[in-house]
Each structure stands twice: as C-alpha cells, then as structure tokens.
Design a protein around this motif. Structure first.
Motif, short mmCIF file in Angstrom:
data_model
loop_
_atom_site.label_atom_id
_atom_site.label_comp_id
_atom_site.label_asym_id
_atom_site.label_seq_id
_atom_site.Cartn_x
_atom_site.Cartn_y
_atom_site.Cartn_z
N ILE A 9 66.23 44.83 3.04
CA ILE A 9 64.90 44.84 3.66
C ILE A 9 65.06 45.31 5.10
N PRO A 10 64.75 46.57 5.40
CA PRO A 10 64.92 47.07 6.76
C PRO A 10 63.75 46.64 7.65
N ALA A 11 64.06 45.91 8.71
CA ALA A 11 62.99 45.38 9.57
C ALA A 11 63.35 45.56 11.04
N ALA A 12 64.05 46.66 11.35
CA ALA A 12 64.54 46.83 12.72
C ALA A 12 63.79 47.91 13.51
N GLY A 13 62.69 48.41 12.92
CA GLY A 13 61.94 49.48 13.59
C GLY A 13 61.18 48.96 14.81
N TYR A 14 60.71 49.89 15.63
CA TYR A 14 60.02 49.50 16.87
C TYR A 14 58.53 49.19 16.67
N GLY A 15 57.98 49.57 15.52
CA GLY A 15 56.56 49.28 15.26
C GLY A 15 55.65 49.93 16.29
N THR A 16 55.90 51.19 16.59
CA THR A 16 55.16 51.85 17.69
C THR A 16 53.67 51.96 17.42
N ARG A 17 53.30 52.09 16.11
CA ARG A 17 51.86 52.22 15.82
C ARG A 17 51.10 50.94 16.14
N SER A 18 51.82 49.82 16.22
CA SER A 18 51.14 48.54 16.45
C SER A 18 51.38 47.99 17.85
N PRO A 26 57.25 40.98 15.85
CA PRO A 26 57.53 42.03 14.87
C PRO A 26 56.36 42.19 13.90
N LYS A 27 56.03 43.43 13.55
CA LYS A 27 54.90 43.62 12.62
C LYS A 27 55.19 42.97 11.27
N GLU A 28 56.49 42.82 10.94
CA GLU A 28 56.87 42.18 9.67
C GLU A 28 56.42 40.72 9.63
N LEU A 29 56.07 40.18 10.82
CA LEU A 29 55.60 38.78 10.87
C LEU A 29 54.08 38.69 11.03
N ARG A 101 72.46 43.44 12.30
CA ARG A 101 71.65 44.06 13.35
C ARG A 101 71.85 45.57 13.39
N GLN A 102 70.74 46.28 13.51
CA GLN A 102 70.81 47.72 13.76
C GLN A 102 70.72 47.88 15.29
N PRO A 103 71.78 48.40 15.92
CA PRO A 103 71.78 48.42 17.39
C PRO A 103 70.70 49.29 17.99
N TYR A 104 70.31 50.34 17.25
CA TYR A 104 69.33 51.28 17.77
C TYR A 104 68.54 51.81 16.57
N ALA A 105 67.23 51.83 16.67
CA ALA A 105 66.41 52.24 15.51
C ALA A 105 66.50 53.76 15.34
N ASN A 106 67.56 54.19 14.64
CA ASN A 106 67.76 55.64 14.48
C ASN A 106 67.22 56.16 13.16
N GLY A 107 66.36 55.35 12.51
CA GLY A 107 65.71 55.81 11.29
C GLY A 107 65.99 54.93 10.09
N LEU A 108 65.13 55.06 9.09
CA LEU A 108 65.27 54.25 7.87
C LEU A 108 66.62 54.52 7.19
N PRO A 129 59.21 46.16 4.47
CA PRO A 129 58.42 44.94 4.65
C PRO A 129 57.04 45.17 5.26
N ASP A 130 56.74 46.42 5.62
CA ASP A 130 55.37 46.67 6.13
C ASP A 130 54.48 47.26 5.04
N ASP A 131 55.02 47.41 3.84
CA ASP A 131 54.25 47.89 2.69
C ASP A 131 54.04 46.73 1.73
P1 UTP Z 1 58.27 52.47 9.75
O1 UTP Z 1 58.49 53.81 10.29
O2 UTP Z 1 57.05 52.21 8.93
O3 UTP Z 1 58.27 51.36 10.88
O4 UTP Z 1 59.57 52.03 8.95
P2 UTP Z 1 58.44 51.42 12.43
O5 UTP Z 1 59.28 52.58 12.82
O6 UTP Z 1 58.87 50.07 12.86
O7 UTP Z 1 56.91 51.56 12.86
P3 UTP Z 1 56.08 52.73 13.52
O8 UTP Z 1 56.01 53.81 12.46
O9 UTP Z 1 56.81 53.14 14.75
O10 UTP Z 1 54.77 52.10 13.80
C1 UTP Z 1 59.52 51.27 7.72
C2 UTP Z 1 60.39 50.03 7.81
O11 UTP Z 1 61.72 50.39 8.16
C3 UTP Z 1 62.18 49.66 9.27
C4 UTP Z 1 60.92 49.18 10.00
O12 UTP Z 1 61.16 47.95 10.66
C5 UTP Z 1 59.88 49.06 8.89
O13 UTP Z 1 59.84 47.75 8.35
N1 UTP Z 1 63.05 50.51 10.10
C6 UTP Z 1 62.62 51.72 10.54
C7 UTP Z 1 64.31 50.06 10.44
O14 UTP Z 1 64.74 48.95 10.04
N2 UTP Z 1 65.11 50.83 11.26
C8 UTP Z 1 64.70 52.05 11.72
O15 UTP Z 1 65.48 52.70 12.44
C9 UTP Z 1 63.42 52.50 11.34
#
Ligand code: UTP
Length: 274
Positions: A9-18, A26-29, A101-108, A129-131
């Motif tokens: 379950i990847p939950a390390a993104g920045y959630g920029t849209r929110s 975290p948007k996952e919460l 931990r993902q040190p830097y959100a470099n993509g899914l 986890p955001d779907d």
């Molecule tokens: P999203 O692209 O929908 O989430 O990634 P995001 O990047 O957090 O949000 P926006 O688009 O900037 O608003 C789908 C899932 O993958 C995780 C996010 O946490 C989200 O649950 N993700 C995404 C990671 O774990 N690491 C990443 O580098 C990118």
C-alpha cells in the motif's frame, strides 16, 4: 497454483492536489464515516484474502503508523470508564502490517520497488489508498485476484472514463477476451493526445515478481516520476498482462469532488454513526 497473499500500500506521496491540509494530515487519513480512508483499504485487503501488508510511508506520514498501532492506553481507559462498547470502534483489521519509508516521493514505481524484498518472489497486490471502491457484492481487489487465479499473470483494474479524464490516468490498449476482461497490448501513462482507448487503469494491481527487474531499470517518465505504468509496458514485451473492469463505485479522494461525494454517500447510508 500461485496465490496472492501479500499487498503493498503506497502512501508516501505528497498529496499536492489536497494542499494545504496534506502538509500535516496525510490524505490517506481523510475521514469517511469516522474512519480514515486507509482503514477501508486494509479492510478490503483482508476481505480479499491478503495476509501481509507492506505500507510505504514517509517522514510526514507517521500518523498512519500510529493509527494502525494498538492503543493499550485508550483500551485501558475505556475499560476503566466502563465504555467497552467503544472497543469495536478502535479495533483495526486483523492483518499483519509492516512499514518502510520512501525517502523521497519519486513516483509510484519508486514506491512499489521498495517492496521487492517483502514480496520475496511471490505475486503481489498493489492497492492505492486514495482510491476507494464500494461494492456490496465483492471487494475490488478480490475481483482482480479471481482473474489472477485463472490466468496466473499480472492483472490491473480498469474503469471506462470520459475522454477529457483520460489524460490523468494510465490508459490501456487491449483485446476484449471476455466481457470486461482484456488482454493488454499496450499501456500509456497520462496520454496527452489520442488515448489508445477509454479504459483507464485505477488503483488496484496484481503484479508478477518479474515487475521488479523492470522497476529497477526504470528511469523517470511523466512528471519526472518513476512510473509503474512504464515498467508494466516494458514487462508486456516478455509476459502477458490482463485488465479487468471493476464493478462498483470508485472514489478518488485526492479529488475534492469525489471526497465530498463519498462522505455524503456515507452520510445517507446507515453506516453512519448518530
Ligand atoms: P497519487 O499521485 O494519487 O498521490 O499517488 P500523491 O502524489 O500523493 O497526490 P497528488 O497527485 O500530488 O495530489 C497514488 C498513491 O501512491 C502514493 C501516494 O501516497 C498515493 O496514495 N505514492 C505516490 C507514493 O507512495 N510514493 C510516490 O512517490 C508517489
């Protein structure tokens, strides 16, 4: 026959849209009917037969780890105050969860690649986890697992989307081999012009262990991120991948419109607390 026992379950993104709320929460919460979104995801995993989960978190996602921890102090308090009926509310789904931990959100793709050792050569589910899927008959992930059990090859979840939405998703090209089941021939991440179909990939995947050899080599693509879609595209050259149209309603809680919709639907259903 190989079984799908593990999920990432990847939950390390920045959630920029929110933003700005995702600076601290975290948007996952985000709450839906009193429970955080990711709680429903773990319930879906458990209901689909998953035994072990690896959550990908980051420095500012410690609240997720706290949420799934047992709260002995709170339980002792509820017992002392004779509020045992509230114990149900703090229960977490019975499933083994570990974190990395993902040190830097470099993509899914970068996030999923951190699960290589965890999967240990088994097929693995990836659940975003955001779907959130609501289906009273069968969990979204279970629908994918059923196809995996028949074909023993990677499977992705699909939804037909309006044309103006396709640029936000991975979109497949494929041959329909049964109603709602496609053998994929190509996949494109966020097509700007002329999408190959109206079938968008949404947040559920079952991936064969071979995916990691492609993720390791994957260079950054769209948005300068390591895209899981690109690794799946490369994997298609050596193995098959299927797509299944998922039955049920789907909500992307990173979209404010969908978030309001799901919260309202809970409000209108009996699941809501008084
Ligand atoms: P999203 O692209 O929908 O989430 O990634 P995001 O990047 O957090 O949000 P926006 O688009 O900037 O608003 C789908 C899932 O993958 C995780 C996010 O946490 C989200 O649950 N993700 C995404 C990671 O774990 N690491 C990443 O580098 C990118």
């Amino acid at each position: 026959m190989k079984k799908v026992r593990k999920a990432i379950i990847p939950a390390a993104g920045y959630g920029t849209r929110s933003l700005p709320i995702t600076k601290v929460i975290p948007k996952e919460l985000f709450p839906i009917g009193g429970k955080p979104a990711i709680h429903y995801i773990v319930e879906e995993a458990a209901a689909s037969g998953i035994e072990e989960v690896l959550m990908i978190v980051s420095r500012n996602k410690n609240l997720i780890v706290d949420y799934f921890d047992q709260s002995l102090e709170l339980e002792a308090f509820l017992e002392k105050e004779n509020k045992l009926h509230l114990m149900e509310e703090v229960k977490i789904p019975k499933i083994h969860i570990q974190y990395i931990r993902q040190p830097y959100a470099n993509g899914l793709g970068g996030a999923v690649n951190l699960g290589k050792q965890f999967t240990n050569n088994e097929p693995v589910a990836v659940i975003l986890p955001d779907d959130i899927f609501i289906n009273n008959q069968q969990p979204g992930l279970k629908q994918l697992i059923n196809t995996y059990e028949t074909y023993q090859q990677s499977v992705v979840a699909l939804k037909k989307m309006e044309e103006d939405q396709l640029k936000n998703y991975g979109v497949i090209k494929g041959k329909e081999i049964k109603e709602g089941l496609y053998e994929m021939t190509d996949i494109v991440e966020k097509p700007l012009y002329s999408a190959p179909s109206n079938l968008a990939v949404i947040g559920r995947y079952i991936l064969e262990p071979a995916i990691f050899s492609f993720l390791e080599k994957q260079i950054a693509g769209t948005g300068m991120e390591i895209q899981l879609t690109d690794a799946i595209k490369n994997m298609l050259e050596v193995s098959k991948c299927y797509g299944v149209e998922i039955k049920g309603d789907r909500y992307d809680i990173g979209s404010e419109k969908d978030y309001i919709k799901i919260v309202n639907n809970f409000y209108n259903s009996s699941k809501l607390k008084t």
